[in-house]
Enzyme design. Structure first.
Site, PDB file in Angstrom:
ATOM      1  N   ASN A   1      -0.136   5.353   1.020  1.00 49.71           N
ATOM      2  CA  ASN A   1      -1.338   6.125   1.342  1.00 49.71           C
ATOM      3  C   ASN A   1      -1.186   7.622   1.510  1.00 49.71           C
ATOM      4  O   ASN A   1      -1.986   8.249   2.182  1.00 49.71           O
ATOM      5  CB  ASN A   1      -1.981   5.552   2.607  1.00 49.71           C
TER       6      ASN A   1
ATOM      7  N   ASP B   1     -10.790   2.137  -3.150  1.00 45.83           N
ATOM      8  CA  ASP B   1     -11.294   1.876  -1.803  1.00 45.83           C
ATOM      9  C   ASP B   1     -12.817   1.892  -1.783  1.00 45.83           C
ATOM     10  O   ASP B   1     -13.418   1.582  -0.762  1.00 45.83           O
ATOM     11  CB  ASP B   1     -10.760   2.926  -0.819  1.00 45.83           C
TER      12      ASP B   1
ATOM     13  N   ASP C   1       0.827  -1.199   0.000  1.00 42.86           N
ATOM     14  CA  ASP C   1       0.000   0.000   0.000  1.00 42.86           C
ATOM     15  C   ASP C   1       0.866   1.256   0.000  1.00 42.86           C
ATOM     16  O   ASP C   1       2.074   1.204   0.288  1.00 42.86           O
ATOM     17  CB  ASP C   1      -0.896  -0.023   1.243  1.00 42.86           C
TER      18      ASP C   1
END
Ligand code: GLA
Length: 730
Positions: A479, A547, A477
């Protein structure tokens, strides 16, 4: 050879399947000019393509040079010589000058496709590529610029990149090195670009080319959810089946720039490359800089063919590794199930129920390490939190394996929380401008991965974790975006190299990870789809698309993403309702149909969902196993999208050998008493002569009948319902 040099015309004809691309050397000055891009030309002699470029030499050029430069269709436009349109190359000498003037020097043509140094790129996969290296030079600067073109024999694809070499004895600064430029002699074009935001990725945007500039791109440090690196120019009114399209997609995972400019002479120039904002590269004597690759796809059958070309290219000439051509294990991810609130027992409860229902892998998301009980701490401390996972990772993974499930893990190695041991020990490892406060974003900071020692340190920790148990999947990931740029590892005159060096650092670690752990399935993620790009696909065969896991929102997001990227690359999960992002309630069955056109998995607490939903999981698992080969490998055709048809969305995947097809139809909004095109789908991509049987109804009809007559979808009751139609060669 699909690249031919014509000595008398001083031209290069590049042929990629049904596409031709012609470059001419304008012989007095040895300018490299763009002469043609479009349908395949049978002609051997392409002299006539020079048109006015050819006629204006040499007297006009001598007298009106500065005026003429502004309309010459340069292959690689530079700054300072009177071409005021978008340019690809801008330099700055130590004396502060910016002019650069390129002239042809030599060329070579060879079979195959070279790899790019330290960067992802498409590759030859068995004698299908031919490459042209066109060497140009600015004699005053002693700068050598090699334009590199590769054609694919079986696809309408030409790739471009550029290598800049400093042959002088002093450094020079590169302020802009774009990868490709395309000149069109008209403005009767529309652009297609992809924009959005977090949980709203890849919305197609169409705008006409007009005088002035249309810019896409970002300087956030990642590819971004706001803008995605596609710039297509196409005939006005182009749809999925009609219209000529020239698309550029960037094989890169950082700041990018694309621009379509309508200029004063009625033509259009389109460029793509690394965003010049936050970029200057110091090129020391003898060194080279290579720009990332731009993939150019030509289609004369609308966006549908463009899509299928990108999909074939990326599936066969970009994605690598064990899972390249394989069905991926059906995973269940605990993020939306538990967020940070989990422990070994809770995960094992989910795993037990998942195993009973045919799910094949448990993925433990964020929250398993350091003090990470919330998103404000712990990033950077990559050791197992034994309070949450007593017995450690090995115990958990072994228990999961005993249930017959594989195990996967989440990491976010590029980041650090201020509240972490790593940051306390190495505060200078975060990207920052000295003397300025560090802006947090999700209370985290970006590690300076332009520095090898920082990357090595983090990678060692990750390596230990991945070696400590039987981990078969990693979700990587990322972010946050970058602010207050600055690297403690770079001198003042190289600070502007940080963003590109960072991306190269990410590629370096991805390369090491996939080499050290070749059996791990790597899934990229960046707050969803903020780094969904062709660069990442070189390392990971799948990327978390968004998401937003709501099935109806996903229709649009997956449509936009699939314009360039194969269905097999799009992470897609069935989540719980009310959906956590939208609050929308959709049938479990529909969520399954939408996820089926991606990687297919679950992201919910399977111990808590309604019994009737849970009972459906084994059927969905069987559906995945039945159709995944077709979805992964077939050709995508679109019949309707929520962008153009708010009442339904529909697409189909046709086997390469035309032996079967799977149609997905989602009724987004019910309409009573309606008989007409809304519920009659004209199928696509079938073989007209072949007879196909509808597996559900048994009806047999020819491909022509299904495509021209159409398939009648029975009226369904309610919103958000859907169905699958499976046609098999009779
Ligand atoms: C990002 C990802 C999510 C999840 C969280 C965990 O938002 O996109 O899928 O992994 O991080 O913090």
């Amino acid at each position: 050879m699909s690249i031919v040099y014509n000595e008398s015309a001083k031209s290069f004809k590049l042929t990629a399947k049904d596409t031709s691309y012609v470059i001419g050397i304008f012989d007095d000055d040895q300018f490299v000019c763009h002469l043609y891009y479009g349908d395949k030309l049978p002609d051997e002699d392409v002299n006539y393509l020079y048109g006015p470029v050819y006629q204006m030499r040499p007297s006009v050029l001598n007298r009106e040079r500065a005026r003429v430069m502004d309309w010459v269709p340069f292959e690689y436009p530079t700054q300072g010589i009177g071409d005021y349109r978008e340019h690809c190359l801008e330099v700055e000498t130590l004396d502060g000058h910016h002019t650069c003037d390129l002239h042809y020097v030599s060329h070579k043509i060879y079979a195959g496709k070279p790899a790019l140094p330290d960067m992802p790129a498409t590759f030859d996969n068995g004698d299908v590529c031919t490459t042209l290296e066109l060497v140009c030079e600015d004699r005053t600067l002693q700068l050598e610029i090699t334009l590199i073109y590769t054609t694919f024999e079986t696809l309408d694809v030409i790739t471009r990149t550029v290598r800049v070499k400093n042959n002088a004895d002093r450094p020079i600064y590169l302020k802009r090195v774009l990868s490709a430029s395309l000149d069109f002699d008209h403005q009767n074009l529309e652009t297609l670009t992809l924009h959005g935001g977090w949980a709203r990725e890849c919305n197609p945007t169409r705008l006409p080319v007009v005088p002035g500039k249309l810019v896409t791109g970002n300087a956030r440090g990642e590819t971004s959810a706001q803008d995605s690196p596609l710039l297509a120019l196409m005939d006005p009114g182009t749809d999925d089946d009609h219209g000529e399209v020239f698309a550029m997609n960037f094989v890169y995972s950082g700041n990018f720039y694309g621009c379509a400019e309508g200029h004063q002479f009625g033509g259009t120039r389109a460029v793509m490359g690394i965003n010049p904002q936050n970029f200057t590269w110091k090129l020391i004597p003898g060194d080279s800089f290579t720009a990332p690759e731009v993939v150019m796809v030509h289609s004369n059958e609308g966006l549908g063919k463009m899509t299928r070309t990108f999909h074939d290219l990326y599936r066969n000439h970009l994605i690598r590794g064990k899972y390249k051509d394989r069905k991926r294990p059906i995973l269940i991810n605990n993020w939306e199930a538990t967020y940070f609130d989990f422990n070994t027992e809770k995960l094992l409860d989910i795993a037990r129920e998942a195993a009973k229902n045919g799910i094949e892998m448990l993925v433990m998301d964020d929250g398993w390490f350091g003090t990470r009980n919330n998103d404000d701490r712990g990033l950077g401390d990559w050791w197992v939190n034994e309070e949450k996972l007593p017995g450690g990772l090995k115990y958990l993974v072994d228990e999961v394996n005993k249930l017959g499930l594989k195990f996967g893990i989440w990491i976010e190695p590029e980041m650090v929380n201020a509240n972490s041991d790593l940051f306390r020990a190495h505060p200078d490892w975060a990207i920052q401008t000295p003397g300025r406060p560090l802006s947090e974003f999700r209370e985290q900071l970006v590690l300076d991965w332009s520095r090898k020692e920082v990357r090595d340190y983090v990678y060692d920790m990750i390596h230990k974790v991945l070696s400590s148990a039987n981990i078969e999947y990693v979700k990587w990931d990322m972010n946050r975006t970058m602010t207050e740029l600055g690297s403690a590892g770079l001198p003042a005159d190289q600070q502007q190299e940080l963003c590109h060096r960072y991306v190269l650092g990410v590629y370096d670690i991805m390369n090491r990870l996939t080499t050290d752990f070749p059996n791990i399935l790597l899934e990229n993620c960046s707050s969803g789809g903020s780094r969904f790009d062709a660069g990442m696909l070189y390392y990971s065969p799948q990327i978390w698309t968004s998401d937003d896991s709501d099935a109806i929102e996903r229709l649009g997001i997956q449509y936009g993403t699939s314009l360039c990227y194969p269905l097999s690359t799009m992470g897609a999960h069935i989540s719980a309702v009310p959906n956590h992002q939208t609050g929308r309630i959709t049938p479990f069955e529909t969520r399954g149909y939408v996820a089926l056109s991606g990687t297919f998995g679950y992201e919910l607490d399977v111990t808590k969902i309604p019994e009737e939903d849970r009972a459906m999981i084994p059927k969905q698992v069987a559906m995945y196993h039945k159709y995944n080969d077709l979805v992964r490998e077939g050709d995508l055709y679109r019949m309707g999208s929520v962008y153009t048809h708010p009442e339904y969305d529909s697409w189909m995947v046709v086997a390469k050998d035309k032996s079967e097809a799977l149609v997905t139809y989602i009724q987004v909004r019910a309409k009573p008493g309606f008989v007409g095109s809304v519920r009659k789908l004209k199928l696509k991509g079938l073989d007209p002569q072949t007879m196909y049987r509808d597996e559900e109804t048994g009806v047999v009809a020819s491909g022509t009948a299904w495509m021209s007559g159409g398939y009648w979808i029975e009226n369904m009751s309610g919103d958000y319902v859907g169905k699958l139609i499976h046609l098999i060669k009779a």
